[in-house]
Design a protein around this motif. Structure first.
Motif, PDB file in Angstrom:
ATOM      1  N   ALA A   2       0.954  -1.032   0.121  1.00  0.00           N
ATOM      2  CA  ALA A   2      -0.141  -0.085   0.076  1.00  0.00           C
ATOM      3  C   ALA A   2       0.994   1.721   0.295  1.00  0.00           C
ATOM      4  N   ILE A   3       0.161   2.404  -0.827  1.00  0.00           N
ATOM      5  CA  ILE A   3       0.951   3.449  -0.340  1.00  0.00           C
ATOM      6  C   ILE A   3       1.351   4.313   1.010  1.00  0.00           C
ATOM      7  N   SER A   4       2.770   4.272   1.445  1.00  0.00           N
ATOM      8  CA  SER A   4       2.389   5.334   2.655  1.00  0.00           C
ATOM      9  C   SER A   4       2.108   6.853   2.743  1.00  0.00           C
ATOM     10  N   SER A   5       1.643   7.000   3.402  1.00  0.00           N
ATOM     11  CA  SER A   5       1.358   8.830   3.637  1.00  0.00           C
ATOM     12  C   SER A   5       2.522   9.340   2.865  1.00  0.00           C
ATOM     13  N   ALA A   6       4.092   9.209   3.777  1.00  0.00           N
ATOM     14  CA  ALA A   6       4.799   9.536   3.256  1.00  0.00           C
ATOM     15  C   ALA A   6       5.056  10.045   1.555  1.00  0.00           C
ATOM     16  N   LYS A   7       5.061   8.645   1.278  1.00  0.00           N
ATOM     17  CA  LYS A   7       4.999   8.665  -0.519  1.00  0.00           C
ATOM     18  C   LYS A   7       4.190   9.474  -0.974  1.00  0.00           C
ATOM     19  N   ALA A   8       2.956   9.602  -0.716  1.00  0.00           N
ATOM     20  CA  ALA A   8       1.609  10.237  -1.089  1.00  0.00           C
ATOM     21  C   ALA A   8       1.876  11.466  -1.368  1.00  0.00           C
ATOM     22  N   MET A   9       2.130  12.378  -0.397  1.00  0.00           N
ATOM     23  CA  MET A   9       2.590  13.706   0.297  1.00  0.00           C
ATOM     24  C   MET A   9       3.490  14.661  -0.721  1.00  0.00           C
ATOM     25  N   ASN A  10       3.419  15.243  -1.421  1.00  0.00           N
ATOM     26  CA  ASN A  10       3.888  17.072  -1.599  1.00  0.00           C
ATOM     27  C   ASN A  10       2.986  17.500  -1.709  1.00  0.00           C
ATOM     28  N   GLY A  11       3.746  19.045  -1.895  1.00  0.00           N
ATOM     29  CA  GLY A  11       3.968  20.205  -1.611  1.00  0.00           C
ATOM     30  C   GLY A  11       2.379  20.667  -2.398  1.00  0.00           C
ATOM     31  N   GLU A  12       2.449  20.111  -3.805  1.00  0.00           N
ATOM     32  CA  GLU A  12       1.151  20.349  -4.954  1.00  0.00           C
ATOM     33  C   GLU A  12      -0.121  19.011  -4.067  1.00  0.00           C
ATOM     34  N   ARG A  13       0.112  17.927  -3.928  1.00  0.00           N
ATOM     35  CA  ARG A  13      -1.156  17.347  -3.924  1.00  0.00           C
ATOM     36  C   ARG A  13      -1.430  17.350  -2.699  1.00  0.00           C
ATOM     37  N   ALA A  14      -1.231  17.936  -1.416  1.00  0.00           N
ATOM     38  CA  ALA A  14      -1.215  18.411  -0.269  1.00  0.00           C
ATOM     39  C   ALA A  14      -2.136  19.567  -0.463  1.00  0.00           C
ATOM     40  N   VAL A  15      -1.741  21.210  -1.347  1.00  0.00           N
ATOM     41  CA  VAL A  15      -2.651  21.944  -1.739  1.00  0.00           C
ATOM     42  C   VAL A  15      -3.782  21.248  -2.290  1.00  0.00           C
ATOM     43  N   VAL A  16      -3.895  20.720  -3.538  1.00  0.00           N
ATOM     44  CA  VAL A  16      -4.995  20.148  -3.618  1.00  0.00           C
ATOM     45  C   VAL A  16      -6.124  19.396  -2.884  1.00  0.00           C
ATOM     46  N   LEU A  17      -5.539  18.877  -1.904  1.00  0.00           N
ATOM     47  CA  LEU A  17      -6.003  18.158  -0.810  1.00  0.00           C
ATOM     48  C   LEU A  17      -6.535  19.279  -0.140  1.00  0.00           C
ATOM     49  N   ILE A  18      -6.343  20.334   0.439  1.00  0.00           N
ATOM     50  CA  ILE A  18      -6.583  21.193   1.211  1.00  0.00           C
ATOM     51  C   ILE A  18      -8.157  21.842   0.203  1.00  0.00           C
ATOM     52  N   PHE A  19      -7.282  22.368  -0.827  1.00  0.00           N
ATOM     53  CA  PHE A  19      -8.751  22.969  -1.176  1.00  0.00           C
ATOM     54  C   PHE A  19     -10.058  21.919  -1.807  1.00  0.00           C
ATOM     55  N   VAL A  20      -9.594  20.629  -2.255  1.00  0.00           N
ATOM     56  CA  VAL A  20     -10.498  20.047  -1.811  1.00  0.00           C
ATOM     57  C   VAL A  20     -11.534  19.492  -0.670  1.00  0.00           C
ATOM     58  N   LEU A  21     -10.934  19.866   0.398  1.00  0.00           N
ATOM     59  CA  LEU A  21     -11.779  19.430   2.225  1.00  0.00           C
ATOM     60  C   LEU A  21     -12.167  21.148   1.832  1.00  0.00           C
ATOM     61  N   ARG A  22     -11.777  22.260   1.139  1.00  0.00           N
ATOM     62  CA  ARG A  22     -12.791  23.505   1.743  1.00  0.00           C
ATOM     63  C   ARG A  22     -14.053  23.561   1.548  1.00  0.00           C
ATOM     64  N   VAL A  23     -13.324  23.116  -0.375  1.00  0.00           N
ATOM     65  CA  VAL A  23     -14.905  22.904  -0.853  1.00  0.00           C
ATOM     66  C   VAL A  23     -16.346  22.133  -0.078  1.00  0.00           C
ATOM     67  N   LEU A  24     -15.889  20.886   0.347  1.00  0.00           N
ATOM     68  CA  LEU A  24     -16.256  19.615   0.712  1.00  0.00           C
ATOM     69  C   LEU A  24     -17.088  20.492   1.958  1.00  0.00           C
ATOM     70  N   SER A  25     -16.696  21.310   3.235  1.00  0.00           N
ATOM     71  CA  SER A  25     -16.852  21.572   3.938  1.00  0.00           C
ATOM     72  C   SER A  25     -18.333  22.345   3.963  1.00  0.00           C
ATOM     73  N   SER A  26     -18.640  23.387   2.795  1.00  0.00           N
ATOM     74  CA  SER A  26     -19.392  24.268   3.199  1.00  0.00           C
ATOM     75  C   SER A  26     -20.163  22.832   1.974  1.00  0.00           C
ATOM     76  N   LEU A  27     -20.097  22.090   1.857  1.00  0.00           N
ATOM     77  CA  LEU A  27     -21.891  21.559   1.064  1.00  0.00           C
ATOM     78  C   LEU A  27     -22.991  20.915   1.908  1.00  0.00           C
ATOM     79  N   PRO A  28     -23.965  22.089   1.335  1.00  0.00           N
ATOM     80  CA  PRO A  28     -25.782  21.417   1.946  1.00  0.00           C
ATOM     81  C   PRO A  28     -25.755  20.191   2.146  1.00  0.00           C
ATOM     82  N   LEU A  29     -25.979  19.703   3.172  1.00  0.00           N
ATOM     83  CA  LEU A  29     -26.925  18.174   3.223  1.00  0.00           C
ATOM     84  C   LEU A  29     -27.868  17.548   1.881  1.00  0.00           C
ATOM     85  N   ALA A  30     -28.241  18.150   1.153  1.00  0.00           N
ATOM     86  CA  ALA A  30     -28.394  17.087  -0.317  1.00  0.00           C
ATOM     87  C   ALA A  30     -27.531  17.301  -1.004  1.00  0.00           C
ATOM     88  N   LEU A  31     -26.225  17.753  -0.789  1.00  0.00           N
ATOM     89  CA  LEU A  31     -25.080  17.496  -2.057  1.00  0.00           C
ATOM     90  C   LEU A  31     -24.512  16.262  -1.704  1.00  0.00           C
TER      91      LEU A  31
END
Length: 567
Positions: A2-31
């Motif tokens: 399996a892919i280790s978390s240390a290997k999985a994350m670099n700067g670009e991927r971490a920022v993309v993950l933060i971007f997606v999580l920020r959008v997901l944090s604003s979702l209404p229940l219907a979505l």
């Protein structure tokens, strides 16, 4: 393994993950189903990117850039998800009809289907390369099971979501077929782009372009089918409101781009036809052949733009006059403001291009810095127009994009007498991200500024969203490059060129511009509903993406910034 978390994350991927999580944090229940599918898509793209990066090069991609698969795969689906959140607020306030929300829902699933289809294709290619060519990496059983689980669960969630907005099982099946067509078209198109234009783009950049083209022309096709075959094809194939909520300017831009697509195919066919019948005539000089190609080129271009493209426009929308006449009538409805703006643009372009072209030939200034002056030029041109003449700016962006496409076709095909001149002129402003095959920088800057404006048409309760491209590229990216180049010492990574000082300058400059823009918008009648903390998060996240990504930032940063401003 399996892919280790240390290997999985670099700067670009971490920022993309933060971007997606920020959008997901604003979702209404219907979505929630849409949020679940976006999460699965993000995880799937992360696994695929890691495996492709670990493999030897399977595609001829742009040197010096990472694959960027995760960023390319989640950008458009996340943009559509942000629009869904925004339109959900409008539905709750009864400011739009439910049909518009259903349309955007289909656009979200279409964007996701494009990304998912390409990710499945990349997974299969990677797996086949590992097993058939004995490469120095292996796809673990865990990775295969995880990827398959993501695809299956994603498909189930998609079916459930589509069933909730469909009246019958037949309509659900039609919509699923429509999404499958999007995924298949995306796979075929990205194969064509990667193999036709080798070393011109990373996989992530090619995926972004592929998704955008499939979405745009798929939407155009659905609009045409719904209008022409309303009795044979259920109008809610994609949206029950196709053709009703469209603006004349939007249809004109779509028609012009469709005309250029038809023109390219027609011109290639006519040249092949000419070579077949007259190619054996060795007595014809090279100069006469070039003149003949040029006559065919410009004659077919004029015919398509005057006859074919306007015909499509008048089919899908009820123009009361010819679309070309409608354009003139629109411009002269406010002649002083709009003609003055045209004169201002032309004078600014002439003075700036002439000055920068001479500098590029005679100066040792780095190309990347010289090109940032065009970012500042974009601010000077677009910012006043966006505040005081937004509709006219929409039309002007479409005209500029059409001109850029025609000039690039002339350059690539070396159409006499302009081909070589355009090539020499454009080459003066290229850098390592461009190639002789295709020059993309001017397209990415124009579309980076235009897309947030086009996507903000209709309901928009976040007045800063149309300015996402102008702020992030014209101000933030420019200041980050200039300050980082002159004063930067602390680098974000040992191998990268981006500096902490440059990133801080870019973020600070955008925040300062927002602090000036907000009261200016309030004074012109905009109702401001955005708070400063979400704006700070949006500016910081897009600034960090500029610092870490090796992708073409003109393409990705405005879309990321726009998505975060919609929340």
């Amino acid at each position: 393994m399996a892919i280790s978390s240390a290997k999985a994350m670099n700067g670009e991927r971490a920022v993309v993950l933060i971007f997606v999580l920020r959008v997901l944090s604003s979702l209404p229940l219907a979505l929630f189903p849409h949020a679940l599918s976006l999460s699965l898509l993000s995880l799937f793209s992360l696994v695929v990117e890691i495996r492709v990066d670990d493999s030897v090069s399977l595609f001829k991609t742009r040197p010096g850039a990472s694959s960027g698969i995760m960023l390319g795969a989640v950008t458009f689906p996340t943009v559509m998800f942000s629009k869904l959140i925004q339109l959900s607020r409008a539905v709750s306030l009864q400011q739009i009809e439910i049909g518009e929300l259903e349309h955007m829902t289909m656009q979200f699933w279409a964007a996701s289907a494009c990304s998912c289809g390409v990710l499945i294709f990349l997974s299969i290619v990677t797996w086949c390369a590992a097993n058939n060519k004995n490469l120095r990496f292996s796809c673990s059983v865990w990775d295969a099971k995880f990827s398959l689980s993501c695809v299956i669960l994603y498909s189930v969630v998609c079916c459930i979501s589509l069933a909730t907005i469909s009246h019958t099982g037949f309509n659900t099946a039609l919509k699923l077929l429509w999404l499958l067509c999007h995924g298949f078209a995306a796979v075929k198109l990205i194969q064509h782009l990667v193999y036709t234009f080798p070393f011109c783009a990373s996989i992530g950049e090619a995926l972004l372009v592929t998704s955008g083209l499939v979405l745009y022309f798929g939407d155009m096709l659905a609009c045409t089918i719904s209008k022409v075959c309303r009795l044979l094809i259920p109008p809610e194939l994609v949206s029950i409101r196709y053709g009703i909520k469209r603006s004349e300017i939007g249809i004109i831009i779509q028609g012009v781009l469709l005309g250029l697509l038809i023109f390219s195919a027609l011109f290639k066919f006519l040249i092949q036809l000419r070579e077949y019948f007259w190619g054996a005539n060795g007595s014809e000089s090279r100069e006469r052949k070039e003149i003949g190609r040029s006559l065919i080129f410009f004659t077919s271009l004029v015919f398509i733009m005057i006859a074919i493209a306007p015909s499509w426009m008048m089919i899908v929308l009820d123009f009361d006059v010819h679309p070309i006449l409608w354009i003139f009538r629109f411009i002269f409805s406010e002649p002083f403001k709009r003609l003055s703006l045209c004169i201002y643009w032309l004078a600014l372009i002439y003075a700036s291009v002439l000055r920068f072209y001479n500098i590029s030939k005679n100066s040792k200034i780095e190309r990347i810095l010289l090109r940032k002056y065009y970012h500042l030029l974009a601010v000077s041109m677009f910012l006043p127009a966006l505040i005081y003449q937004p509709q006219f700016l929409d039309l002007a962006f479409g005209a500029a994009l059409a001109v850029f496409l025609v000039l690039e076709i002339i350059r690539v095909w070396r159409i006499w007498p302009l081909g070589q001149l355009v090539h020499q002129f454009m080459s003066a402003f290229t850098d390592h991200r461009d190639s002789d095959l295709i020059i993309v920088s001017h397209f990415s800057l124009l579309l980076g500024c235009a897309l947030p404006i086009w996507m903000s048409s209709g309901f928009n309760d976040r007045p800063l969203t149309p300015f996402a491209g102008i702020l992030s590229l014209g101000i933030g990216d420019t200041m980050a490059s200039m300050v980082g180049h002159k004063y930067g010492v602390l680098r974000w990574s040992k191998t990268g060129k981006k500096t902490i000082e440059g990133t801080a300058a870019g973020i600070t400059s955008v925040l300062a511009a927002c602090s000036v823009l907000v009261p200016l918008l309030a004074s012109t009648g905009y109702i401001l509903t955005q708070h400063w903390f979400p704006i700070l998060i949006a500016v910081t996240t897009s600034g960090m993406l500029e610092a870490y990504t090796t992708q073409l930032d003109n393409a990705f940063i405005p879309l990321v910034f726009y998505s975060l401003l919609c929340l």
